[in-house]
Design a protein around this motif. Structure first.
Motif, PDB file in Angstrom:
ATOM      1  N   PHE A 194      -5.627  14.179  -4.321  1.00 36.46           N
ATOM      2  CA  PHE A 194      -6.864  13.514  -3.922  1.00 36.46           C
ATOM      3  C   PHE A 194      -6.733  12.835  -2.566  1.00 36.46           C
ATOM      4  CE2 PHE A 194      -8.040  12.844  -8.648  1.00 36.46           C
ATOM      5  CZ  PHE A 194      -8.523  14.141  -8.714  1.00 36.46           C
ATOM      6  N   GLY A 195      -5.512  12.791  -2.010  1.00 34.70           N
ATOM      7  CA  GLY A 195      -5.317  12.228  -0.682  1.00 34.70           C
ATOM      8  C   GLY A 195      -5.433  10.714  -0.638  1.00 34.70           C
ATOM      9  N   ARG A 196      -5.042  10.047  -1.706  1.00 35.72           N
ATOM     10  CA  ARG A 196      -5.174   8.590  -1.757  1.00 35.72           C
ATOM     11  C   ARG A 196      -4.016   7.868  -1.061  1.00 35.72           C
ATOM     12  NH1 ARG A 196      -7.061   8.418  -8.115  1.00 35.72           N
ATOM     13  NH2 ARG A 196      -9.169   9.260  -7.764  1.00 35.72           N
ATOM     14  N   TYR A 197      -2.952   8.609  -0.728  1.00 34.27           N
ATOM     15  CA  TYR A 197      -1.813   8.000  -0.013  1.00 34.27           C
ATOM     16  C   TYR A 197      -1.863   8.419   1.450  1.00 34.27           C
ATOM     17  CZ  TYR A 197       0.067   7.517  -4.787  1.00 34.27           C
ATOM     18  OH  TYR A 197       0.254   7.218  -6.103  1.00 34.27           O
ATOM     19  N   ARG A 198      -1.302   7.584   2.314  1.00 34.43           N
ATOM     20  CA  ARG A 198      -1.269   7.932   3.735  1.00 34.43           C
ATOM     21  C   ARG A 198      -0.572   9.271   3.959  1.00 34.43           C
ATOM     22  NH1 ARG A 198       1.515   3.124   6.800  1.00 34.43           N
ATOM     23  NH2 ARG A 198       2.657   3.063   4.826  1.00 34.43           N
ATOM     24  N   ALA A 199       0.456   9.539   3.152  1.00 35.88           N
ATOM     25  CA  ALA A 199       1.238  10.767   3.337  1.00 35.88           C
ATOM     26  C   ALA A 199       0.469  12.019   2.959  1.00 35.88           C
ATOM     27  CB  ALA A 199       2.531  10.691   2.521  1.00 35.88           C
ATOM     28  N   THR A 200      -0.650  11.871   2.206  1.00 34.61           N
ATOM     29  CA  THR A 200      -1.372  13.061   1.739  1.00 34.61           C
ATOM     30  C   THR A 200      -2.830  13.071   2.213  1.00 34.61           C
ATOM     31  OG1 THR A 200      -1.976  11.967  -0.361  1.00 34.61           O
ATOM     32  CG2 THR A 200       0.084  13.228  -0.316  1.00 34.61           C
ATOM     33  N   ARG A 201      -3.129  12.279   3.247  1.00 37.07           N
ATOM     34  CA  ARG A 201      -4.530  12.201   3.685  1.00 37.07           C
ATOM     35  C   ARG A 201      -4.975  13.449   4.441  1.00 37.07           C
ATOM     36  NH1 ARG A 201      -4.544   5.877   5.478  1.00 37.07           N
ATOM     37  NH2 ARG A 201      -4.761   5.045   3.356  1.00 37.07           N
TER      38      ARG A 201
END
Length: 983
Positions: free
Chosen positions: A515-522
């Motif tokens: 879902f891209g909720r972390y900076r690393a997965t945005r």
């Protein structure tokens, strides 16, 4: 006379031996010593040869300089060499083995005389085999075969003697006293390298002992196990005890079923019931090499026949592959972590080592031996041949592994021949490595290092290929769908199959990533890379046995990452780094917490030289200087110091975790890092402090490291014990700064400022927790102590325990001149006469008080258990105060102190047992403190940690390890009672 060709060839055959010494002058001196000893016992031909300059004389001189063991053996028994003028070495060794086989038959034989005879004959055969190996007259197969036959003969002599004696005392009734083993019911199986006939030069011998209570010799079946267990203890004593004649073989009985709760000799039916119901795959692997070597051979063969269905499964045993992979984790392959360091490398257990070749063979034997009886052999080289014949491996793999097996076994022999020590590690120093190179016929250490690295690489490549055919996670195993808000049932089943206990929770965590909720997965690209990585990620974490916890820790790690694309790409292209990350998350909560809070430390793993550079003081100092170079203001310097120390602690831990360094080197590295870090902090604090308060006239200060810092045995979680000592000009009244202070106040505040700089929690963490309780007068005394006050206190007021603590004290930072003075004062205090009775009594009472106030939690409380680390430290410290440590220079190391205990204080066997115990306990402590933030909980131990503990002790199972700890602690406590308490 010179060694004429016929006489020289009589020793070692057609080829004249050639061996180059490190020091020609020393070789000449050693030959003179041999000649003198030979002259004293009428070994005239040897004396003449040693005085000459021939090739054989040169060989003996070189051997004496390269091996202290051979030097001592040749001086002690020159007739051993004199006999070689009349019969060659191999005929003499065969005669000795035959003579040993005849021991124990005469009416005049006693246990004491048997022990003496065995030791003398074994020593002669041992030395001759070593000389023949160095001379090139014995190849690898012949050397390991003769060593194994020698051990067989010694065990059998002890068994025959004890059986005959038991018969004469009416305990058993032998069918034929002239053949005491027949019908005795005593089953003696050689295991491991002894069972395979592949013994190394200074090996323990592994035995498992059973008894058939229905055998003809047994009078009372119910008493058979107890009776033979008592005899087993005497077998161990006959073979293992060190006397003035040395020892025969160190004997290990811990491979028996459930060693912590079973007798030394187990009834056959009980053993079969255990193996059928609770036997594990490592025990199946161990039983491959089981060989009857003494006792009732017919009963032994019958027992092994009964064991065949347990060891050899009827069908291709792919069902055991998962457990075989667990064994692999215990042995720990390190494929791909950069170049291999030669110095300090463990030839047996390290990357590309002997164990990987043995495991390569045994794995395939376990899988296919049920269908193919040809694969049921014990010998490694022979089984490589059979695997090729049956098409399991190619001829190239066979030839490579046979060649490198022989090479590595030869290197192992050379390492052990130096001093007859049970070690498998190459030396770290230049001279030591050059010594091994010469013993193996290389012209230089560099040439040897190149060949050694090439050998390890070849072994590692074949070993890694063995597991590349293991099942890989792919679409046909099950779904991995993490879209939407609802769990996919097939995905939950896949997660469960992979080892996750809460698949729904894990699925929800992974959806969070996507879902891209972390900076690393945005970014979309980062999520795409993570999606591609997820199957391999789940498989790696699933293999940790604590999969749910590993994923949760990885999730915490992701939360702290500023970006993810680079990491995800790196893990996808570097499976070894992914496996290492999974190991950290599954086995080492302490390291996982570090990279979760400080993800930047993970960058250090990308250094290609990480595993090849030993983290010694010079290495760390160079990197510290570079890292601090750009720091300007005081606070920035301290922050960079905290960052550096945290990263280096982590990287030292990784080296220990992967086996690149052992526990002893890790302790030194952690301590060297502390020396440098505290020294740099002290320098920064003094400079900053002087800006406001100036300097004291003639002022000098040092930090005295105490406890494990002083002994250079820190662990990953250690605080540091220290004392600040200072001196100044006699007429100094106050410092010369803008805000002057009296000297005592100046150094007290300086110390407080240092404590704050090192221990205060900051955004970059804590450098070290500091403990000042070992200063004079403890917590009641000033935090900084004047040198004269320290001297006076130690000479007139200090308790015995404070002097004991001082045996581990060393200056770790500060003014060099004052450091030399402090070192001299400490040496004087320790060397001063001490009342031996009072030292022993005080140490004994102090240990009893600790035992009452702080009883151990369980067997894993290695510090506090009776016979644990405190007992060992007290023995070393008491011996140091009593002048019973015979090191060339004063040593603060507990391990070195124990290894240099004087013969007046304890005998050689006790010294070896204490040293071995300290090595075991500190090794376990280093690994556990690296991985855990708290104590070991036996019932809640991360399985990955259990694997690491087993790998570091080379034991197959936690129960075996616990039995080993208990047995070792029992020996240490007995030595403590005798050496310290006088009981």
């Amino acid at each position: 006379m010179s060694d004429a060709a016929p006489e020289g060839r009589a020793w070692f055959g057609a080829e004249m031996p050639n061996l180059s010494t490190l020091d020609p002058g020393q070789a000449r001196e050693e030959l003179d010593e041999i000649a003198e000893a030979a002259g004293e016992c009428d070994a005239t031909r040897l004396a003449d040869l040693a005085r000459g300059e021939g090739k054989l004389a040169g060989f003996l001189g070189a051997a004496a300089t390269l091996s202290t063991y051979l030097r001592d053996a040749m001086r002690r028994d020159p007739m051993m060499l004199e006999r070689l003028f009349d019969e060659p070495w191999d005929a003499r060794v065969e005669a000795i083995i035959s003579d040993i086989g005849a021991l124990g038959r005469g009416d005049e034989m006693t246990e004491k005389s048997l022990m003496a005879d065995l030791r003398r004959r074994k020593t002669e055969a041992h030395a001759l085999i070593a000389l023949a190996d160095l001379a090139g007259a014995s190849d690898t197969g012949r050397t390991i075969g003769l060593l194994s036959r020698l051990a067989d003969a010694c065990v059998r002599a002890a068994i025959r003697y004890l059986l005959r004696e038991a018969h004469e005392r009416g305990k058993i009734v032998l069918p034929d006293p002239d053949d005491p083993e027949h019908g005795s019911g005593w089953i003696v199986l050689g295991m491991g390298k002894l069972g395979a006939g592949e013994l190394n030069f200074s090996s323990d011998i592994d035995l498992i002992l059973f008894v058939d209570p229905e055998a003809p010799a047994i009078k009372d079946p119910l008493d058979a196990s107890d009776l033979y267990s008592r005899l087993a203890r005497r077998v161990v004593r006959i073979l293992s005890d060190r006397t003035e004649n040395g020892y025969v073989f160190r004997t290990d009985l811990r491979l028996r079923p459930d060693p912590g709760s079973t007798p030394l000799v187990i009834p056959v039916e009980g053993a079969l019931t255990y193996y059928e119901g609770r036997g594990q795959n490592w025990e199946r692997a161990a039983m491959i090499k089981a060989r009857p070597i003494a006792g009732d051979l017919e009963a032994a063969e019958a027992f092994l026949k009964e064991m065949q269905p347990f060891v050899w499964r009827k069908y291709m045993d792919y069902a055991a592959i998962a457990d075989v992979h667990s064994i692999k984790r215990q042995i720990h392959a390190h494929k791909g972590h950069g170049e291999i360091a030669v110095r300090g490398h463990n030839v047996k257990l390290g990357r590309g080592g002997i164990r990987e070749i043995e495991f390569f063979v045994q794995t395939q034997q376990l899988i296919a031996g049920g269908r193919f009886p040809e694969l049921r052999g014990r010998e490694t080289i022979a089984m490589l041949g059979k695997l090729t014949e049956l098409g399991w491996i190619g001829a190239d793999a066979r030839d490579t592994l046979v060649r490198q097996y022989c090479f590595l076994r030869d290197v192992e022999h050379a390492i052990q021949m130096v001093a007859d020590e049970q070690t498998h590690e190459l030396p770290e120093d230049d001279e030591g490595l050059e010594r091994i190179a010469r013993m193996r016929g290389f012209t230089s250490a560099d040439a040897f290092a190149d060949a050694f690295r090439a050998s390890l690489r070849e072994v590692e490549s074949h070993y890694a290929a063995l597991f590349e055919t293991a099942p890989q996670l792919s679409g046909d195993i099950g779904n991995l769908v993490f879209t939407g808000d609802v769990d996919d049932p097939d995905t939950l089943q896949t997660l469960s199959n992979l080892g996750f206990e809460r698949p729904s929770d894990i699925s929800r965590v992974i959806r969070t990533w996507h879902f891209g909720r972390y900076r690393a997965t945005r970014s979309a690209e980062a999520r795409e890379r993570l999606t591609e990585l997820t199957p391999a990620l789940l498989q790696a974490f699933g293999g940790t046995h604590r999969a749910d916890e590993a994923i949760i820790r990885f999730d915490e790690f992701l939360k702290g990452l500023p970006a993810g694309i680079q990491l995800f790409s790196l893990l996808q292209s570097n499976p070894d780094l992914l496996r290492l990350l999974a190991t950290i998350m599954g086995a080492a909560p302490r390291l996982a917490a570090i990279i979760t809070r400080r993800p930047h430390v993970f960058d250090g793993l990308l250094d290609p030289s990480l595993m090849t550079e030993l983290p010694n003081k010079a290495y760390l100092a160079e990197r510290l200087e570079t890292f601090l170079g750009a720091a300007g203001v005081y606070e920035e310097r301290l922050d960079r110091l905290r960052i550096f120390a945290l990263e280096q602690k982590f990287l030292i831990g990784i080296r220990l975790l992967t086996g690149a360094i052992d526990a002893t080197r890790a302790g030194k590295a952690f301590s060297d890092l502390a020396d440098l870090s505290i020294g740099a902090a002290f320098d920064a604090v003094r400079q900053e402090f002087a800006r406001r308060h100036g300097e004291v006239a003639g002022g000098r200060a040092v930090i005295l490291g105490m406890g494990k810092l002083g002994s250079r045995e820190l662990t990953a979680g250690s605080d540091v014990d220290m004392i600040l000592l200072y001196d100044h000009a006699a007429d100094a009244d106050e410092s010369d700064g803008a805000k002057p202070l009296a000297p005592s106040q100046y150094y007290a505040r300086l110390t407080q400022r240092l404590i704050s700089a090192v221990s205060a929690p900051t955004a970059e963490g804590v450098l070290y927790e500091i403990d000042l309780r070992l200063r004079p007068s403890g917590n009641k005394g000033p935090v900084a102590t004047h040198l004269e006050a320290f001297r006076k206190y130690q000479q007139t007021e200090a308790w015995t325990w404070e002097h004991m603590a001082l045996t581990r004290a060393r200056v770790v930072a500060g003014d060099a001149g004052l450091g030399d003075e402090v070192g001299g004062e400490i040496a004087t205090i320790i060397a001063a006469p001490h009342d031996a009775t009072k030292v022993r009594q005080d140490a004994c009472e102090m240990r009893a008080l600790i035992e009452t106030d702080k009883p151990p939690r369980d067997i894993w409380d290695l510090k506090l258990i009776p016979g644990g680390l405190i007992d060992l430290e007290f023995i070393a410290q008491a011996a140091g105060l009593l002048g019973q440590v015979e090191a060339e220079n004063r040593t603060t190391s507990t391990a070195e102190a124990l290894s240099h205990l004087s013969e007046r204080f304890c005998d050689g066997q006790a010294r070896e047992e204490l040293t071995s115990a300290y090595r075991l306990f500190t090794g376990l402590a280093q690994v556990s403190r690296l991985c855990l933030t708290g104590d070991i909980d036996r019932d809640d131990m991360p399985p990955g940690l259990a694997d690491l503990l087993l790998r570091n002790t080379d034991l197959p199972d936690l129960k075996v390890l616990e039995a080993h700890i208990e047995e070792t602690a029992g020996r240490v406590r007995a030595h403590f009672d005798r050496l310290v308490c006088g009981r």
